[in-house]
Design a protein around this motif. Structure first.
Motif, PDB file in Angstrom:
ATOM      1  N   PRO A  91       0.818  -1.228   0.000  1.00 29.69           N
ATOM      2  CA  PRO A  91       0.000   0.000   0.000  1.00 29.69           C
ATOM      3  C   PRO A  91       0.845   1.268   0.000  1.00 29.69           C
ATOM      4  N   THR A  92       2.143   1.146   0.254  1.00 26.31           N
ATOM      5  CA  THR A  92       3.028   2.317   0.246  1.00 26.31           C
ATOM      6  C   THR A  92       3.977   2.287  -0.946  1.00 26.31           C
ATOM      7  N   ALA A  93       3.554   1.658  -2.031  1.00 23.44           N
ATOM      8  CA  ALA A  93       4.324   1.658  -3.278  1.00 23.44           C
ATOM      9  C   ALA A  93       3.781   2.757  -4.181  1.00 23.44           C
ATOM     10  N   PHE A  94       4.688   3.542  -4.753  1.00 22.30           N
ATOM     11  CA  PHE A  94       4.278   4.672  -5.582  1.00 22.30           C
ATOM     12  C   PHE A  94       5.144   4.749  -6.836  1.00 22.30           C
ATOM     13  N   ALA A  95       4.519   5.105  -7.926  1.00 25.20           N
ATOM     14  CA  ALA A  95       5.228   5.357  -9.183  1.00 25.20           C
ATOM     15  C   ALA A  95       4.850   6.747  -9.664  1.00 25.20           C
ATOM     16  N   GLY A 117       9.923   4.691  -5.716  1.00 21.64           N
ATOM     17  CA  GLY A 117       8.829   4.937  -4.783  1.00 21.64           C
ATOM     18  C   GLY A 117       8.467   3.740  -3.928  1.00 21.64           C
ATOM     19  N   ASP A 118       9.405   2.833  -3.696  1.00 20.65           N
ATOM     20  CA  ASP A 118       9.148   1.662  -2.859  1.00 20.65           C
ATOM     21  C   ASP A 118       9.327   2.072  -1.398  1.00 20.65           C
ATOM     22  N   TYR A 228       1.822   0.937  -7.443  1.00 20.93           N
ATOM     23  CA  TYR A 228       2.632   0.665  -8.628  1.00 20.93           C
ATOM     24  C   TYR A 228       4.049   1.157  -8.362  1.00 20.93           C
ATOM     25  N   LEU A 229       5.007   0.518  -9.000  1.00 21.88           N
ATOM     26  CA  LEU A 229       6.405   0.930  -8.936  1.00 21.88           C
ATOM     27  C   LEU A 229       6.926   1.143 -10.354  1.00 21.88           C
ATOM     28  N   GLU A 230       7.847   2.077 -10.501  1.00 18.80           N
ATOM     29  CA  GLU A 230       8.454   2.310 -11.812  1.00 18.80           C
ATOM     30  C   GLU A 230       9.681   1.415 -11.966  1.00 18.80           C
ATOM     31  N   GLY A 231       9.631   0.529 -12.942  1.00 23.71           N
ATOM     32  CA  GLY A 231      10.781  -0.324 -13.206  1.00 23.71           C
ATOM     33  C   GLY A 231      11.907   0.449 -13.868  1.00 23.71           C
ATOM     34  N   SER A 232      13.058  -0.182 -14.009  1.00 22.95           N
ATOM     35  CA  SER A 232      14.186   0.472 -14.670  1.00 22.95           C
ATOM     36  C   SER A 232      13.877   0.655 -16.154  1.00 22.95           C
ATOM     37  N   ASN A 233      14.550   1.620 -16.772  1.00 18.56           N
ATOM     38  CA  ASN A 233      14.361   1.846 -18.204  1.00 18.56           C
ATOM     39  C   ASN A 233      15.454   1.184 -19.040  1.00 18.56           C
TER      40      ASN A 233
END
Length: 272
Positions: A91-95, A117-118, A228-233
């Motif tokens: 619940p505290t994961a952010f992208a 944002g983990d 949601y989390l932002e993965g690496s690019n």
């Protein structure tokens, strides 16, 4: 031939740095919020062997003869394109969808910026604080740490999508706002940020001052996506191709050194 040795040696050193950069990108392919790097090179000085002159017959020779002296690593540029959105159960994961960065307070008291944002709830000296996995407090739009009131359990906290506003649910089901929002900042030149350990970045003169999306007019505000989390690019296929190219360039430079050494050996073995 001595110039050839030094030029090829500089090429090997540069390509070694290139391989190191690519290897680090591949190693962080699964690191949340990681931004890949690209090694860029520049040519060293040129030595003039012959200046503009004329032949014995007076014909003009306007083009000089110059020999390059190799290459060197000029910079390592970070690519800040958006990574893939990865669903998370936390619940505290952010992208971040946009150009913004989260702000965190480091152990030295300085403010750093990240796309990772983990976040987790951490029990600190001031209370239950929203923090990174390393324990660094996350800052709100006012630049303050996000600390829960003593009577609000972390399990009851809810976040508003897009704005990142914090609130909690009472036992009767009513929602109460905590009047705090997760802060996001932008930079005129993100490539000028100083890359620190993990996925943290520090402000430099090249990056420009951080611009608070909540107070700076004219900015296209970023959306904060909860769970949601932002993965690496990092694109693995591209990095593997770049790695092969760098390895081949390293081999060619080593062969140039070998050829120069053979030529020097033949010159030393000449007899009058």
């Amino acid at each position: 031939m001595m110039r050839a040795l030094w030029s090829a040696a500089s090429g090997m050193i540069s390509q070694q740095a290139n391989v190191d950069t690519i290897s680090n990108n591949i190693a962080n392919v699964n690191t949340v919020g990681f931004k890949n790097d690209k090694a860029e090179f520049k040519s060293l000085l040129y030595q003039t062997i012959q200046t503009k002159t004329t032949t014995a017959n007076g014909a003009a020779k306007p083009i000089p003869a110059q020999v390059g002296l190799g290459t060197r690593l000029a910079s390592t540029t970070t690519n800040f394109t958006q990574g893939a959105m990865l669903a998370s159960e936390s619940p505290t994961a952010f992208a971040i969808a946009g150009d913004g960065f989260f702000a965190i307070r480091g152990g030295d008291g300085e403010t750093y910026y990240t796309r990772n944002g983990d976040f987790k709830w951490s029990i600190g000296t001031t209370g239950v604080t929203l923090a990174t996995s390393d324990g660094y407090p996350v800052l709100d739009t006012e630049g303050n740490a996000i600390v829960l009131p003593a009577d609000v359990p972390a399990d009851n906290v809810a976040f508003t999508s897009k704005t990142g506003e914090l609130g909690y649910m009472r036992p009767d089901g009513t929602y109460v706002s905590l009047n705090q929002k997760i802060g996001t900042w932008q930079f005129n030149n993100p490539a000028g940020l100083d890359k620190k350990s993990g996925t943290r970045f520090a402000v430099t003169d090249a990056s420009g001052a951080p611009m608070n999306e909540a107070t700076t007019e004219g900015l296209i505000k970023s959306d904060i996506v909860n769970k949601y989390l932002e993965g690496s690019n990092v694109q693995v296929a591209d990095e593997m191709v770049n790695l092969i190219v760098a390895q081949r360039a390293y081999e060619m430079n080593s062969k140039a050194i070998q050829a120069s050494d053979d030529m020097l050996g033949q010159a030393n073995s000449l007899r009058r």
